[in-house]
Each structure stands twice: as C-alpha cells, then as structure tokens.
Design an enzyme around this catalytic site. Sequence first.
Site, mmCIF file in Angstrom:
data_model
loop_
_atom_site.group_PDB
_atom_site.id
_atom_site.type_symbol
_atom_site.label_atom_id
_atom_site.label_comp_id
_atom_site.label_asym_id
_atom_site.label_seq_id
_atom_site.Cartn_x
_atom_site.Cartn_y
_atom_site.Cartn_z
ATOM 1 N N PHE A 485 0.838 -1.207 0.000
ATOM 2 C CA PHE A 485 0.000 0.000 0.000
ATOM 3 C C PHE A 485 0.872 1.257 0.000
ATOM 4 O O PHE A 485 0.539 2.266 -0.633
ATOM 5 C CB PHE A 485 -0.947 -0.021 1.218
ATOM 6 C CG PHE A 485 -1.533 1.321 1.536
ATOM 7 C CD1 PHE A 485 -2.557 1.863 0.753
ATOM 8 C CD2 PHE A 485 -1.041 2.071 2.600
ATOM 9 C CE1 PHE A 485 -3.068 3.108 1.051
ATOM 10 C CE2 PHE A 485 -1.568 3.310 2.886
ATOM 11 C CZ PHE A 485 -2.591 3.830 2.120
ATOM 12 N N GLU A 486 1.973 1.220 0.774
ATOM 13 C CA GLU A 486 2.864 2.395 0.828
ATOM 14 C C GLU A 486 3.452 2.694 -0.551
ATOM 15 O O GLU A 486 3.601 3.856 -0.945
ATOM 16 C CB GLU A 486 3.983 2.153 1.840
ATOM 17 C CG GLU A 486 3.458 1.982 3.264
ATOM 18 C CD GLU A 486 4.568 1.673 4.253
ATOM 19 O OE1 GLU A 486 5.756 1.698 3.832
ATOM 20 O OE2 GLU A 486 4.271 1.424 5.434
ATOM 21 N N LEU A 487 3.806 1.616 -1.327
ATOM 22 C CA LEU A 487 4.313 1.820 -2.679
ATOM 23 C C LEU A 487 3.241 2.424 -3.569
ATOM 24 O O LEU A 487 3.506 3.346 -4.348
ATOM 25 C CB LEU A 487 4.803 0.479 -3.247
ATOM 26 C CG LEU A 487 5.289 0.485 -4.701
ATOM 27 C CD1 LEU A 487 6.431 1.474 -4.897
ATOM 28 C CD2 LEU A 487 5.709 -0.924 -5.113
#
Length: 572
Positions: A485-487
């Site tokens: 999700f962070e990517l």
Amino acid sequence: MDNTMHSMLFMTTVILCIISCTIVAEVKEFIPNCADREPSYRYLVFDKENVFFQCPVLSYNQNEEQSNKHKAKWFLRKSNGSLQTMTNSRDLKVTGLGILLWFSPAEMRHSGTYVCKVDNDCVKLDVYVQSKDMCLMPYGSSSLYFTTDLKGFISCPSHGCLQTKNISNLRWYKNEAFSSVTSPNRYSLTITNNVMQLNTIYITDAGVYTCDFDVDINSRKWIVRATTKLEVGCKYFSIQNFKIFWKKSSGTGKPLNLTCRIRFGFERFFKPMVKWTSVYPNYEEKKFGGKELCTSDISEKECFLTIVLDKVTEDDLLAKFYCYAENAVGNVTTAVTLSLKQIDICILKYILYVSVLLLVILLLGSGMIYFYWIEIVLLYRNYILKDETIGDDKDFDAFISYTSQCSELHMESEKSYSDNNDEERFAIQLLPDVLENKYNYNLCILERDILPGGAYVEDIARVLKRSRRAIFILSEKYIRSPKVFELQAAITCSLEEQEALKLILIKFKPFKEPDFLPNVVRKALSALPMVTWKGDLDNKSSQNLKFWNRIRYYMPVKHGQKKWENKAFNKT
C-alpha cells in the site's frame, strides 16, 4: 712686368713662409716627445707585397677603438727632419679596428721613419723596403687558395730570403686586428718551424695572415714582416640528385615545371653552364632554352634552371630528361623521369596506425565513462550543482518502506527468524548508517520517526508529501504484504503532486509479481529504475559497494551537515 714679377715673388714667399711655419709647428709639437727618441720598432719588408702596421700607441680594445681611431695621426719623417702628414689613401687605410698604415703594395720609396701620434703620446717606426732580388731563396707565395675539408700549409713568404741570418721568435697573426692564430678552439692548427699547418680547412680560415720574425742586422734587432692572403672555397661542386613525380590527380595534358638545382663550390672565376635536354623512346633529342638563375654566398653558389612542359603527353612519361651542369672543375649529369604519382604506402600506414590508436583511445575513454558514469555525475554534483534541499519546505530526504517482523502477513512457508529479519536490519541499521551517518541524508523510518497513535493511512500520506524521495526495499514478502500500500500511495503522490516525489526501488531479494497487485504498482515496477542489493549485511565492507553510489545517484543533491535534531515527526 716688373710689378707682376714682384707680386708673384711676394706670394711665393708668403706661401713658403706659411708652409715652413706649419712644418715647424708640427716639428715643435713632436720635439718634446719623439724627435730625439730612438725608433721603437724596425721593420724589414719586401717590395711588391701588401703589408700594414698598427699604431703601437692605440689599444685595440673594441670599446676604445671608436674614440682612438680618429685621434691617431701618421707622419713620415723627411730627411730634413720635417714631418709629412700621411693623407694619401694609397698609403693610409682606415679599418674597423682603428688606424693602420697600409702599403698596397710596398715600394722602395716607402722606406723611412714613420711616426704615429695619439694625443700627447707617439711612437717611431723604421720601415725598410728591400727588393726581392736580394733574397737568397725565392720569395714565397703571398696569395693562396684552399678548399674546405682538406689539409693546407701556409709558409712565411720572407723566411727563405734571410736563411743565413740568425732568425728567431716566429709569430703568426690574422687580419688587421693582429689576433693570434692559435686559440683553444682551433685544435687542427699546428705551427712547425716557419710553416702553419691547417689539418682541416674551414670557411672561417679565409683572411690575411701576417708572419713576423726577429733577425739581427748590424747589431740591431729588425722585425721581418710579410703577409699572405688566403681564400677558401668549397671542395669542388655538387649537384643534387632528384626525381620528379608527375601528379596523378593532374593527369596528362596539363603543364609541368621541371627545375634543376645545382650547388657549386666557390670559384674565383665563376662561369657555370646549365642546360636541359630530353631523349624520347624513338631516340629523338630535344633541347630546351633558358637562362640559369644563380645565387651565392661566401661558401658556395646555387643555380636554378626551370623548363616548362606546356602539355604532358604519354611520350613525356616514357622520355628521360637530363640536367647537365659544368664549371671549371668538371661536369655532371642528372637524369629525371616522370611517372604518375602513386599513393605513399608509408603515409597510409601512419594514417591507419593513428586512426586505430585514436579509435582505441576513444573506446577506452567511452568505456571508462560508461563504467564510472555514476561516480563522474556524483563528483560533478558535489562541486557544481546547488543544494536541492534548500527552500523546498520538506522535512525528509527519503522515506523508507520495508517489511518488519510485525507485518500482518505470516506464512507457514517462511524461513527462519533471522532470514525474515534481513530486510528490517537493512532498513533500520545499514541504510541509516550509510546514508545518514556517512552522507548526511535525513531518512524517515516509520517506527522510529513517526509518533504512534495516529491513523496509519493519514500518516503515510503526510510523510510522503514531506519527503523528497521514497525508498522501497522489495522482496517476495514485501510484494505480498500490506506494505505494498505504501508503494501504491507513493506512486499516486508522485503523479498528483506538482513537485513530484521520486521513487527509488531496491530489489533486496528476488520476487514474483502476484496477480492481485494493483495495475499502477505493476506498471511502476516495470518502468521505474531498480537497484539490486548483492551485499552481505554482516560484512563491514558492504558500505563501500558501488550499490551505494547508485543510491546516491537517485538521491537529491545535498551539501553540508544535516541540521535536524528531533526525528519525531510533528503531525500538526
């Protein structure tokens, strides 16, 4: 008539009185200094020979000669004791080295006493000119001609005339300066008895040589003086051998100049002959007109004769052209043939060698630039580019995204604990150790720099907006964990923000893209540059890998030390 005679007698008396007064004045001028003196030098010379004498009062120093030469005066002492000024240019010659008394040639009438006066000083010379008929042996040669590179002998011409006398102290001088012929730099010159031997003759040996020797006559010392003029020329003559090549680019039917160049040695009576002839295959002989052009210097003469072929034909290429040169010594012939000019193989070889060398240097240089391109760019950035972090209102140089032990994804097929912990060790130990401590970058590690208690999604979005770069440590575990999700958030932020966030992907371990990956992430993985980790976390030398230069290559340009202390991110 009587008045006229009286007037003429009166004028004659006045003129004689003036002359007498002048002579008396001159005599009185010399009476205190020279009149009662004995002659300082007595010279014996022979008639019909050129001879000269220095003024002994003068110093032949080059710095003094200009001032002294105008002060020196020569006089002849007549039988009645009066002095006659020497003004006849035949008897007196002014040279660049002062005033010389010059007999050219000496005659019997020149015998007498001569006085040289400079200011208040004077010297008397007795000069006696003797006939050569009185010589016991034939008088030697007073004019010689030598050629260079050979051996020559110069004898004192008057030595044989006085063989029965007590001859001593033979001396040789050169030119009007009376410089000694022996010098430290003239090794090939030797003097034996009355003969000067030149073992190797040079052009500079030309000049007037004076020989003096002492002889006692009637219990008085006399100096016997004689001169020899030496001329030096080059040994014979030479003609330059050459071959003229016809230029291929011009082709036949074009004009061509043929020049014959000949070097002749020195000759006193130079009458050269230079001519061109040609012989064709059918034995037809052709003569060319033209006048040679000659230039000369002290050692040699050079002549040129040029002929013009209006149109070069095929027959001219088969013919032989002869340049014939002749002088008093002999003759020489040089043959010239015309041919189509061929490409010089040696020049082609040199061109090829130089081209290959330049190509090798270019390839090596290109290879070095390609291999060390990142290092070159980093060096340029460190010294040329300005700091990107100044005034951009960002808190972090890079946000670090990785999988930790607390990740929600736990698979039974996972490996040991230490194996699962490698990514976390890399993210929270090695990355800060190198990028923060060594290169002064400010990193944001979520568990370390973000205060707990906030919403995870909001914290990630806020941190990404406050960061200049986002570093993602990719592995199979990361791709399959919620951390992806962070990517995805970073990719969205980089597309939406005006000042785009730049992503740095680190392939920490090999991975396969699962089917459930969002399309935006899948496209980013295929389009963004990726740096592969190949180091060893337990090896200290891992900090010096080329890997870190590639990471710095994608990091922002930053100079100086980091200026932050509290790493806890202020959520407000």
